[in-house]
Design an enzyme around this catalytic site. Structure first.
Site, mmCIF file in Angstrom:
data_model
loop_
_atom_site.group_PDB
_atom_site.id
_atom_site.type_symbol
_atom_site.label_atom_id
_atom_site.label_comp_id
_atom_site.label_asym_id
_atom_site.label_seq_id
_atom_site.Cartn_x
_atom_site.Cartn_y
_atom_site.Cartn_z
ATOM 1 C CE LYS A 189 -2.767 16.826 7.617
ATOM 2 N NZ LYS A 189 -1.813 15.915 8.544
ATOM 3 N N GLY A 242 -11.740 14.413 12.762
ATOM 4 C CA GLY A 242 -11.044 14.664 13.729
ATOM 5 C C GLY A 242 -11.726 15.420 14.481
ATOM 6 C CB SER A 243 -10.264 17.643 18.318
ATOM 7 O OG SER A 243 -9.321 18.674 16.741
ATOM 8 C CB THR A 244 -14.732 19.857 18.423
ATOM 9 O OG1 THR A 244 -16.453 18.026 18.667
ATOM 10 C CG2 THR A 244 -16.047 20.348 18.105
ATOM 11 N N GLY A 247 -12.046 20.907 13.974
ATOM 12 C CA GLY A 247 -13.273 20.474 12.981
ATOM 13 C C GLY A 247 -13.739 22.314 11.985
ATOM 14 C CB CYS A 300 -14.712 9.409 17.193
ATOM 15 S SG CYS A 300 -15.775 8.149 16.326
HETATM 16 P P1 NAD Z 1 -7.117 16.447 15.328
HETATM 17 O O1 NAD Z 1 -8.597 17.444 15.135
HETATM 18 O O2 NAD Z 1 -5.819 16.951 16.564
HETATM 19 O O3 NAD Z 1 -7.023 15.381 14.325
HETATM 20 C C1 NAD Z 1 -7.219 15.093 12.964
HETATM 21 C C2 NAD Z 1 -6.316 15.908 11.410
HETATM 22 O O4 NAD Z 1 -6.372 17.458 11.711
HETATM 23 C C3 NAD Z 1 -5.333 15.050 11.099
HETATM 24 O O5 NAD Z 1 -5.260 15.137 9.920
HETATM 25 C C4 NAD Z 1 -4.513 16.368 11.728
HETATM 26 O O6 NAD Z 1 -3.252 16.454 11.418
HETATM 27 C C5 NAD Z 1 -5.604 17.444 11.066
HETATM 28 N N1 NAD Z 1 -5.218 18.875 11.960
HETATM 29 C C6 NAD Z 1 -4.611 19.576 13.312
HETATM 30 N N2 NAD Z 1 -4.931 20.557 12.727
HETATM 31 C C7 NAD Z 1 -5.279 20.551 11.959
HETATM 32 C C8 NAD Z 1 -5.248 22.291 11.758
HETATM 33 N N3 NAD Z 1 -4.763 22.987 12.380
HETATM 34 N N4 NAD Z 1 -5.539 22.258 10.602
HETATM 35 C C9 NAD Z 1 -6.363 21.638 9.544
HETATM 36 N N5 NAD Z 1 -5.720 20.404 10.093
HETATM 37 C C10 NAD Z 1 -5.271 20.676 11.094
HETATM 38 O O7 NAD Z 1 -7.934 14.909 15.927
HETATM 39 P P2 NAD Z 1 -7.018 13.618 16.262
HETATM 40 O O8 NAD Z 1 -5.892 13.734 17.623
HETATM 41 O O9 NAD Z 1 -5.995 13.063 15.311
HETATM 42 O O10 NAD Z 1 -8.174 12.140 17.191
HETATM 43 C C11 NAD Z 1 -8.965 12.348 17.896
HETATM 44 C C12 NAD Z 1 -9.728 12.863 17.228
HETATM 45 O O11 NAD Z 1 -10.977 12.503 15.873
HETATM 46 C C13 NAD Z 1 -10.850 13.065 19.099
HETATM 47 O O12 NAD Z 1 -11.681 14.280 18.965
HETATM 48 C C14 NAD Z 1 -12.241 12.139 18.037
HETATM 49 O O13 NAD Z 1 -13.085 12.024 18.559
HETATM 50 C C15 NAD Z 1 -12.285 12.375 16.614
HETATM 51 N N6 NAD Z 1 -12.792 11.757 16.059
HETATM 52 C C16 NAD Z 1 -13.903 11.090 15.388
HETATM 53 C C17 NAD Z 1 -14.631 10.361 14.664
HETATM 54 C C18 NAD Z 1 -16.021 10.259 14.205
HETATM 55 O O14 NAD Z 1 -16.338 9.605 12.781
HETATM 56 N N7 NAD Z 1 -17.019 11.494 14.234
HETATM 57 C C19 NAD Z 1 -13.492 9.814 14.490
HETATM 58 C C20 NAD Z 1 -12.546 9.113 14.867
HETATM 59 C C21 NAD Z 1 -11.864 10.412 16.221
#
Ligand code: NAD
Length: 498
Positions: A189, A242-244, A247, A300
């Site tokens: 996804k 993705g974001s904390t 997660g 990140c």
């Molecule tokens: P996000 O958490 O908004 O989205 C990440 C993914 O999760 C996307 O595919 C999104 O569609 C999905 N998602 C969003 N809401 C959801 C929900 N309620 N249920 C299920 N899935 C959902 O993050 P973003 O804005 O795409 O990316 C930025 C974040 O990612 C930052 O916090 C960044 O630090 C983090 N990040 C971490 C790493 C790492 O390796 N630790 C690498 C890159 C980015």
């Protein structure tokens, strides 16, 4: 014949795939819905993309499970899997220009970076796991006697991969390469902001010989497709970046459904520590600027907190501010640009709010507004100047929260103890950097920093050979290296009685 079109014209001439990729074919969403994906440089709509939901996730998981159970991939020999993944790496390179154009168009990343870093980097990841997978051995346990116990790594089954928009292809490869190498089927996804390259990648995987149904891509929104994947009763594991906040939701989805494994790589607020024993301060200053302004700070592990020892504080501030002001912000397809747009108008709005908060908390020393002198066609683009705040209180919002934009908070410190305490005073623990000419101090400080990666006399050290991930609320999964195989395999003991 040489192509005389501009990069933008070449990107505009592409016909991106826009439908879900399920069971080896492109299909519309079950309910026919779509969403727009936009070019953040111009704000214009690139394409209408299939908006996957529960029914589509169901279809994709059924296809993935059927493919897994067929054994076409899960029972293929390591050598057979290796050949397909190597062919995929070759196809990524052969289609490198198209993929780089799509990646830049969709996410606003500089073409000078996607073409030289993201695309070759993605191919290299597939190649590395392809070459690794037939060199990973199991174990024979020292049970004694005539009994024989072997420990093997088994694929899990169906893996759900959920990824962000900042490195769409590379993040996909960090999950897909080890997951597929281990014999799993995957439902990917991608982020709703950047769906284009994942769809093309899936098509190339089939061309490389990956059996139908082994890799499926469901585009759509997090709260729809992402949540359906997280809650699906027949998904064995989720690999999330993705974001904390999101997660945390995946942990809940797993608890509320089938207790699937969940591996999280989340946000960060990485500290970069500059000590006053550094002789070559200019290099430290260059890297400090690069560590926050690269990819408009949407990294990140971005070095968003710069901690500087007081005796060199003024010099470092002056150097970083000068570099911020000199950075050329522009069109992602302008090969002279050093920083492109943010990923979307929404992200620009989020980051701009932090800048407004920062103005009330600290001294704005550079940036903070949209760059002037941008071309007219970029008038609706999501641009922000590299922004620097100085004299930041360590407890200020801009020093504590992940901004995910080109915004740097500079904080002075007096002693080594204080620097370590400030660096560790965060809910995150993804990465940290230390600049010092003292080997003893480098070892002492790096050992005490609570982070998954500590870079000494550089920033953002990263390679496929070393694990990448965090501690605390930056998550606990590890991408890259052979350790990534831990999350895509289960250890199985088979005991042969004497
Ligand atoms: P996000 O958490 O908004 O989205 C990440 C993914 O999760 C996307 O595919 C999104 O569609 C999905 N998602 C969003 N809401 C959801 C929900 N309620 N249920 C299920 N899935 C959902 O993050 P973003 O804005 O795409 O990316 C930025 C974040 O990612 C930052 O916090 C960044 O630090 C983090 N990040 C971490 C790493 C790492 O390796 N630790 C690498 C890159 C980015």
């Amino acid at each position: 014949m040489t192509d005389t079109r501009t990069l933008r014209e070449r990107a505009a001439a592409l016909q991106p795939r826009t439908e879900l990729y399920i069971d080896g074919a492109f299909v519309p969403a079950a309910d026919g819905r779509t969403f727009e994906t936009r070019d953040p440089g111009t704000g214009r709509v690139i394409a209408e993309i299939a908006r996957g939901g529960q029914a589509d996730i169901d279809r994709a998981v059924v296809a993935a499970r059927r493919a897994f159970d067929s054994g076409a991939w899960s029972d293929a020999t390591p050598r057979e899997r290796r050949a397909v993944l190597l062919a995929l790496a070759d196809l990524i390179e052969a289609n490198g220009e198209e993929l780089a154009l799509l990646e830049s168009l969709d996410g606003g990343k500089l073409y000078s970076q996607t073409s030289t870093e993201d695309i070759p980097g993605t191919a290299a990841i597939f190649r590395w796991y392809a070459e690794a997978l037939d060199k990973v051995y199991g174990e024979v346990a020292p049970t004694g006697g005539d009994d024989l116990a072997i420990v093997t790594r088994e694929p899990l089954g169906v893996v759900g991969a959920v990824i962000p928009w900042n490195y769409p292809l590379e993040m996909a490869s960090w999950k897909l390469a080890p997951a597929l190498a281990a014999g799993n089927s995957v439902v990917l996804k991608p982020a709703e902001e950047t769906p284009l390259t994942a769809l093309r990648l899936a098509e190339l995987a089939t061309e490389a010989g990956l059996p139908q149904g082994v890799l499926n891509v469901v585009t759509g929104y997090g709260v729809e497709a992402g949540q359906a994947l997280g809650r699906h009763p027949d998904v064995d594991s989720i690999a999330f970046t993705g974001s904390t906040g999101v997660g945390r939701m995946f942990l809940e989805y797993a608890g509320q459904s089938n207790m699937k494994q969940v591996w999280l790589e989340c946000g960060g607020k990485s500290a970069n520590l500059i000590f006053d024993d550094v002789a070559d301060l200019d290099t430290a200053i260059d890297f400090a600027a690069q560590g926050i302004f690269s990819l408009s700070g949407q990294v990140c592990s971005a070095n968003s907190r710069l901690l500087v020892q007081r005796s060199v504080y003024d010099r470092v501030v002056e150097g970083v501010v000068a570099r911020a002001k000199a950075l050329r912000v522009g069109d992602q397809f302008d090969e002279q640009a050093e920083m492109g747009p943010l990923v979307s108008a929404t992200q620009l709005g989020r980051v701009s709010k932090y800048v407004e908060t920062g103005r009330t908390e600290a001294t704005l020393a550079a940036g903070g507004t949209r760059p002037d002198a941008l071309a007219t066609e970029l008038a609706e683009g999501s641009f922000l100047q590299p922004t620097v705040f100085t004299g930041v209180d360590p407890e200020a919002t801009i020093a504590v929260e992940e901004i995910f934009g080109p915004v740097l908070a500079i904080i002075p410190f007096d002693t080594e103890e204080e620097a370590i305490a400030l660096a560790n005073a965060s809910e995150y623990g993804l990465a940290a950097s230390v600049w010092t000419d003292s080997l003893r101090r480098a070892r002492r400080v790096s050992r005490r920093l609570q982070a998954g990666t500590v870079s000494v006399n550089t920033v953002d050290a990263l390679d496929v050979t070393v694990p990448f991930g965090g501690v605390r609320q930056s998550g606990f999964g590890r991408d890259l290296s052979l350790h990534a195989l831990d999350k895509f395999t289960s250890l199985k003991t088979t005991w042969f009685a004497s």
